[in-house]
Design a protein around this motif. Structure first.
Motif, mmCIF file in Angstrom:
data_model
loop_
_atom_site.group_PDB
_atom_site.id
_atom_site.type_symbol
_atom_site.label_atom_id
_atom_site.label_comp_id
_atom_site.label_asym_id
_atom_site.label_seq_id
_atom_site.Cartn_x
_atom_site.Cartn_y
_atom_site.Cartn_z
ATOM 1 N N GLU A 27 -14.477 -30.968 59.381
ATOM 2 C CA GLU A 27 -15.630 -30.197 59.845
ATOM 3 C C GLU A 27 -15.276 -28.712 59.937
ATOM 4 O O GLU A 27 -16.027 -27.838 59.479
ATOM 5 C CB GLU A 27 -16.093 -30.717 61.208
ATOM 6 C CG GLU A 27 -17.269 -29.954 61.802
ATOM 7 C CD GLU A 27 -17.704 -30.490 63.158
ATOM 8 O OE1 GLU A 27 -18.603 -29.878 63.770
ATOM 9 O OE2 GLU A 27 -17.148 -31.518 63.612
ATOM 10 N N GLU A 28 -14.126 -28.423 60.515
ATOM 11 C CA GLU A 28 -13.687 -27.035 60.671
ATOM 12 C C GLU A 28 -13.330 -26.412 59.322
ATOM 13 O O GLU A 28 -13.638 -25.240 59.062
ATOM 14 C CB GLU A 28 -12.491 -26.983 61.617
ATOM 15 C CG GLU A 28 -12.835 -27.394 63.050
ATOM 16 C CD GLU A 28 -11.609 -27.518 63.942
ATOM 17 O OE1 GLU A 28 -10.484 -27.617 63.397
ATOM 18 O OE2 GLU A 28 -11.775 -27.519 65.176
ATOM 19 N N GLN A 29 -12.689 -27.192 58.453
ATOM 20 C CA GLN A 29 -12.277 -26.662 57.147
ATOM 21 C C GLN A 29 -13.482 -26.316 56.274
ATOM 22 O O GLN A 29 -13.494 -25.278 55.601
ATOM 23 C CB GLN A 29 -11.392 -27.683 56.430
ATOM 24 C CG GLN A 29 -10.001 -27.828 57.027
ATOM 25 C CD GLN A 29 -9.193 -28.913 56.337
ATOM 26 O OE1 GLN A 29 -9.714 -29.977 55.994
ATOM 27 N NE2 GLN A 29 -7.913 -28.642 56.123
ATOM 28 N N ILE A 30 -14.484 -27.170 56.271
ATOM 29 C CA ILE A 30 -15.681 -26.895 55.463
ATOM 30 C C ILE A 30 -16.356 -25.616 55.939
ATOM 31 O O ILE A 30 -16.761 -24.768 55.134
ATOM 32 C CB ILE A 30 -16.667 -28.081 55.520
ATOM 33 C CG1 ILE A 30 -16.067 -29.306 54.822
ATOM 34 C CG2 ILE A 30 -17.997 -27.702 54.864
ATOM 35 C CD1 ILE A 30 -16.906 -30.562 54.955
ATOM 36 N N ASN A 31 -16.448 -25.455 57.247
ATOM 37 C CA ASN A 31 -17.089 -24.253 57.783
ATOM 38 C C ASN A 31 -16.267 -22.992 57.533
ATOM 39 O O ASN A 31 -16.771 -21.881 57.688
ATOM 40 C CB ASN A 31 -17.368 -24.420 59.275
ATOM 41 C CG ASN A 31 -18.577 -25.302 59.538
ATOM 42 O OD1 ASN A 31 -19.319 -25.637 58.619
ATOM 43 N ND2 ASN A 31 -18.774 -25.684 60.786
ATOM 44 N N GLY A 32 -15.014 -23.166 57.141
ATOM 45 C CA GLY A 32 -14.173 -22.019 56.821
ATOM 46 C C GLY A 32 -14.362 -21.504 55.402
ATOM 47 O O GLY A 32 -13.818 -20.456 55.046
ATOM 48 N N ILE A 33 -15.136 -22.218 54.590
ATOM 49 C CA ILE A 33 -15.400 -21.776 53.219
ATOM 50 C C ILE A 33 -16.435 -20.650 53.256
ATOM 51 O O ILE A 33 -17.501 -20.794 53.861
ATOM 52 C CB ILE A 33 -15.930 -22.944 52.357
ATOM 53 C CG1 ILE A 33 -14.907 -24.077 52.293
ATOM 54 C CG2 ILE A 33 -16.274 -22.460 50.951
ATOM 55 C CD1 ILE A 33 -15.434 -25.345 51.631
ATOM 56 N N GLU A 34 -16.129 -19.539 52.598
ATOM 57 C CA GLU A 34 -17.057 -18.412 52.581
ATOM 58 C C GLU A 34 -18.380 -18.826 51.943
ATOM 59 O O GLU A 34 -18.401 -19.395 50.856
ATOM 60 C CB GLU A 34 -16.469 -17.234 51.795
ATOM 61 C CG GLU A 34 -15.242 -16.611 52.421
ATOM 62 C CD GLU A 34 -13.953 -17.304 52.013
ATOM 63 O OE1 GLU A 34 -14.028 -18.390 51.397
ATOM 64 O OE2 GLU A 34 -12.873 -16.764 52.314
ATOM 65 N N GLY A 35 -19.474 -18.558 52.634
ATOM 66 C CA GLY A 35 -20.794 -18.894 52.121
ATOM 67 C C GLY A 35 -21.398 -20.132 52.745
ATOM 68 O O GLY A 35 -22.600 -20.382 52.591
ATOM 69 N N VAL A 36 -20.584 -20.929 53.451
ATOM 70 C CA VAL A 36 -21.104 -22.123 54.126
ATOM 71 C C VAL A 36 -21.737 -21.715 55.450
ATOM 72 O O VAL A 36 -21.146 -20.967 56.233
ATOM 73 C CB VAL A 36 -19.984 -23.156 54.373
ATOM 74 C CG1 VAL A 36 -20.449 -24.251 55.335
ATOM 75 C CG2 VAL A 36 -19.543 -23.775 53.057
ATOM 76 N N LEU A 37 -22.939 -22.213 55.684
ATOM 77 C CA LEU A 37 -23.589 -21.988 56.974
ATOM 78 C C LEU A 37 -23.156 -23.051 57.974
ATOM 79 O O LEU A 37 -22.715 -22.734 59.078
ATOM 80 C CB LEU A 37 -25.113 -22.001 56.810
ATOM 81 C CG LEU A 37 -25.933 -21.808 58.086
ATOM 82 C CD1 LEU A 37 -25.610 -20.462 58.733
ATOM 83 C CD2 LEU A 37 -27.427 -21.912 57.788
ATOM 84 N N GLU A 38 -23.269 -24.325 57.584
ATOM 85 C CA GLU A 38 -22.884 -25.417 58.484
ATOM 86 C C GLU A 38 -22.831 -26.710 57.688
ATOM 87 O O GLU A 38 -23.436 -26.828 56.626
ATOM 88 C CB GLU A 38 -23.891 -25.538 59.634
ATOM 89 C CG GLU A 38 -23.509 -26.493 60.748
ATOM 90 C CD GLU A 38 -22.134 -26.210 61.328
ATOM 91 O OE1 GLU A 38 -21.185 -26.903 60.896
ATOM 92 O OE2 GLU A 38 -22.004 -25.321 62.192
ATOM 93 N N ASN A 39 -22.079 -27.684 58.207
ATOM 94 C CA ASN A 39 -22.003 -28.991 57.542
ATOM 95 C C ASN A 39 -22.423 -30.105 58.491
ATOM 96 O O ASN A 39 -22.553 -29.900 59.698
ATOM 97 C CB ASN A 39 -20.596 -29.231 56.990
ATOM 98 C CG ASN A 39 -19.559 -29.488 58.066
ATOM 99 O OD1 ASN A 39 -19.389 -30.613 58.532
ATOM 100 N ND2 ASN A 39 -18.849 -28.430 58.479
ATOM 101 N N GLY A 40 -22.636 -31.292 57.923
ATOM 102 C CA GLY A 40 -23.217 -32.400 58.669
ATOM 103 C C GLY A 40 -22.244 -33.311 59.383
ATOM 104 O O GLY A 40 -22.636 -34.394 59.834
ATOM 105 N N LEU A 41 -20.988 -32.913 59.508
ATOM 106 C CA LEU A 41 -20.047 -33.669 60.336
ATOM 107 C C LEU A 41 -20.212 -33.250 61.792
ATOM 108 O O LEU A 41 -20.150 -32.056 62.113
ATOM 109 C CB LEU A 41 -18.609 -33.420 59.886
ATOM 110 C CG LEU A 41 -18.131 -34.204 58.667
ATOM 111 C CD1 LEU A 41 -16.815 -33.645 58.154
ATOM 112 C CD2 LEU A 41 -17.986 -35.686 59.006
ATOM 113 N N PHE A 42 -20.424 -34.214 62.665
ATOM 114 C CA PHE A 42 -20.523 -33.964 64.104
ATOM 115 C C PHE A 42 -19.362 -34.704 64.758
ATOM 116 O O PHE A 42 -19.515 -35.791 65.311
ATOM 117 C CB PHE A 42 -21.855 -34.477 64.653
ATOM 118 C CG PHE A 42 -23.047 -33.615 64.321
ATOM 119 C CD1 PHE A 42 -23.831 -33.078 65.329
ATOM 120 C CD2 PHE A 42 -23.393 -33.345 63.005
ATOM 121 C CE1 PHE A 42 -24.935 -32.285 65.035
ATOM 122 C CE2 PHE A 42 -24.492 -32.560 62.695
ATOM 123 C CZ PHE A 42 -25.264 -32.025 63.714
#
Length: 237
Positions: free
Chosen positions: A200-215
């Protein structure tokens, strides 16, 4: 992702209704409540509006999508902007997958970013779902909302994190699906997710990502699984 979702099995509506109805037991006479998005959440909103009228409940609701906001307002619920609430007592929403530790994959309704803002801030997160969403592990594709300008960079970033397949979500006519925020969405298939919180944290660290669906950083407090026979079972407290 341009294909329409397969039709639900005959028992699904019964199970969803059972979960939504059971959730009403956790709504007191006065509270602030976050309203989720999706088919099960829509059932809950309808039941909540009727319950509030019959019992003269004093509720302040904030919605996680335009669709849920419009539905709630049309049914007479008091809907306010998130910023007007000092706190959120309870959030009620559906999920696309729930593991044994009440961690979630959400966002197939396209609203996971606003859902996460509300549900990571709530005092109590209650998830309602039919029993088919219960799983020992998280392994469904993860929705990822991103800035269209950064599409290629985000796709490359997801693959570098181990995504086996990255599909752009599309409408039935083949055009890119656009969220309420005006962003596009990928569905990234990582297979079995061994460490959901880290991913969850790694995906959100990608430039251009707003948010992902892992809770995973904030699991649900309570999950209600509706059953095919119209009963409901709970997990958590």
């Amino acid at each position: 992702m341009s294909k329409s979702a397969p039709s639900s099995p005959p028992w699904a509506e019964t199970a969803k209704f059972a979960a939504a109805q059971e959730a009403l037991k956790y709504v007191p006479a006065s509270m602030s409540i976050g309203l989720g998005t999706g088919s099960t959440s829509s059932l809950f909103i309808q039941l909540l509006a009727e319950h509030a009228r019959k019992n003269n409940l004093q509720l302040k609701c904030t919605a996680t999508s335009k669709k849920s906001e419009e539905l709630a307002k049309s049914l007479g619920l008091n809907v306010v902007e998130l910023g007007q609430l000092d706190s959120i007592d309870l959030a009620v929403d559906g999920a696309d997958q729930v593991d044994s530790r009440r961690r979630l994959i959400k966002g197939y309704g396209g609203a996971h970013t606003r859902e996460k803002v509300v549900e990571y801030a709530t005092k109590r997160l209650l998830i309602i779902s039919d029993h088919s969403k219960k799983s020992k592990k998280l392994d469904k594709p993860v929705p990822v909302e991103f800035l269209p300008f950064a599409q290629k960079r985000v796709e490359e970033g997801l693959k570098s994190l181990g995504a086996k397949d990255v599909q752009l979500r599309k409408n039935a006519d083949g055009t890119p699906f656009s969220t309420d925020n005006g962003f596009f969405m990928f569905h990234a298939d990582f297979g079995e997710i061994k460490n959901p919180k880290k991913l969850e944290e790694q995906i959100n660290g990608i430039e251009g990502v707003l948010e992902n669906g892992l809770f995973a950083k904030r699991p649900a407090d309570l999950v209600i699984f509706g059953q095919a026979d119209g009963s409901a079972k709970t997990m958590g407290n």
